[in-house]
Design a protein around this motif. Sequence first.
Motif, PDB file in Angstrom:
ATOM      1  N   SER A   1       0.826  -1.212   0.000  1.00  0.00           N
ATOM      2  CA  SER A   1       0.000   0.000   0.000  1.00  0.00           C
ATOM      3  C   SER A   1       0.855   1.256   0.000  1.00  0.00           C
ATOM      4  CB  SER A   1      -0.892  -0.025   1.256  1.00  0.00           C
ATOM      5  OG  SER A   1      -1.540   1.207   1.453  1.00  0.00           O
TER       6      SER A   1
ATOM      7  N   TYR B   1       2.400   8.096  17.658  1.00  0.00           N
ATOM      8  CA  TYR B   1       3.042   7.831  16.365  1.00  0.00           C
ATOM      9  C   TYR B   1       4.367   8.594  16.288  1.00  0.00           C
ATOM     10  CZ  TYR B   1       3.645   8.158  11.235  1.00  0.00           C
ATOM     11  OH  TYR B   1       4.135   8.113   9.945  1.00  0.00           O
TER      12      TYR B   1
ATOM     13  N   THR C   1      -2.018   8.894   1.153  1.00  0.00           N
ATOM     14  CA  THR C   1      -2.077   7.425   1.184  1.00  0.00           C
ATOM     15  C   THR C   1      -3.210   7.024   2.129  1.00  0.00           C
ATOM     16  OG1 THR C   1      -0.685   7.161   3.134  1.00  0.00           O
ATOM     17  CG2 THR C   1       0.461   7.307   1.006  1.00  0.00           C
TER      18      THR C   1
END
Length: 293
Positions: free
Chosen positions: A28, A167, A202
């Motif tokens: 991906s 993150y 994305t």
Amino acid sequence: MSDSPKPPRNAGLGYFRDRSVVVTGASSGIGYDVALAFGEQGANVTLLARRRVQLEELAQKVNKAGGRALAIDCDVTDRPRVFWSIDQAREAFGKVDILINSAGLLIAETVEETRPEDLERMMAVNVFGALNAMQAVLPFMRKQKSGNIVNISSLAGRRGVSPLGGYSATKFALVGITEALRVELFNTGVRVSLVMPGVIDTPMARGALKHESIKGMPAMMAMPARWVTWAVLAAAAFGLTEVDVPPGAAVAEKLASLFPGVTDALISMGSRFLQTATQMMGGGEKKDDSPKR
Ligand SMILES: NC(=O)c1ccc[n+]([C@@H]2O[C@H](COP(=O)([O-])OP(=O)(O)OC[C@H]3O[C@@H](n4cnc5c(N)ncnc54)[C@H](OP(=O)(O)O)[C@@H]3O)[C@@H](O)[C@H]2O)c1
């Protein structure tokens, strides 16, 4: 795992012709595009990720584009599987010249509401996954006195932003590991690069942009995956230490870190403005106030 079909007619063309490249997170987004670009340059590309169907589709595209592909379903947190997959790549293509660590997981949440298990999951993929792949290729890269490792971190790995605190922590960790490894490998012929993208269009970024606090962020702020691909190819071709996408973004971050209080205030005001603007346009959703365990 899939066997590589016979090389197509235009095989043999391209800058990375016959180079053996392993790409994690190839099913991906950025990893997918990077793998395809290496294929277009004639490379032998080993595609790693968990979703096999996507890998098989990409393998066909790589083969058509002039490269040769080997698709292996591999969870990068499964250390024995990662080592086995790298062995398969070496068996199929004789060596591994380049490793691209693109596999990544982002679970957007404010620090106050981040679940420890979500941070652990992100650490497992973003840090331990990259470490597994690096440790699998390093012994023979050292022996062959050549090789390139490109780790895709993030601009969030230089400056913490909300709601990406957890993150960011994983991407800071990846930067730390990469910089230390660069020192360890000085003068060995093995080069380690960091690619530091901003917001890229994305599935990962689209998922993060659903978080209530940044929902209003215009999608046009997202850059195409190909921009990161160019950065990765340049990093691998020239052994560049660090490449930002867009170029120079980390310089701005380094300057901002000289004035952390001012930077905090500007980012905070900016995101509040976005939230208000979104609510005014009717885009906000009712917040679920239920506690997160
Ligand atoms: N998009 C952005 O704005 C942005 C910005 C800065 C940095 N980055 C970084 O760029 C990299 C690629 O992100 P992306 O935007 O392309 O995200 P993406 O489209 O969500 O792709 C993530 C990839 O990681 C793979 N992956 C996730 N967990 C895995 C696991 N346990 N084992 C193996 N593969 C795993 C996924 O494959 P499977 O699900 O098939 O396993 C997928 O191929 C990440 O490291 C990300 O942190 C992205």
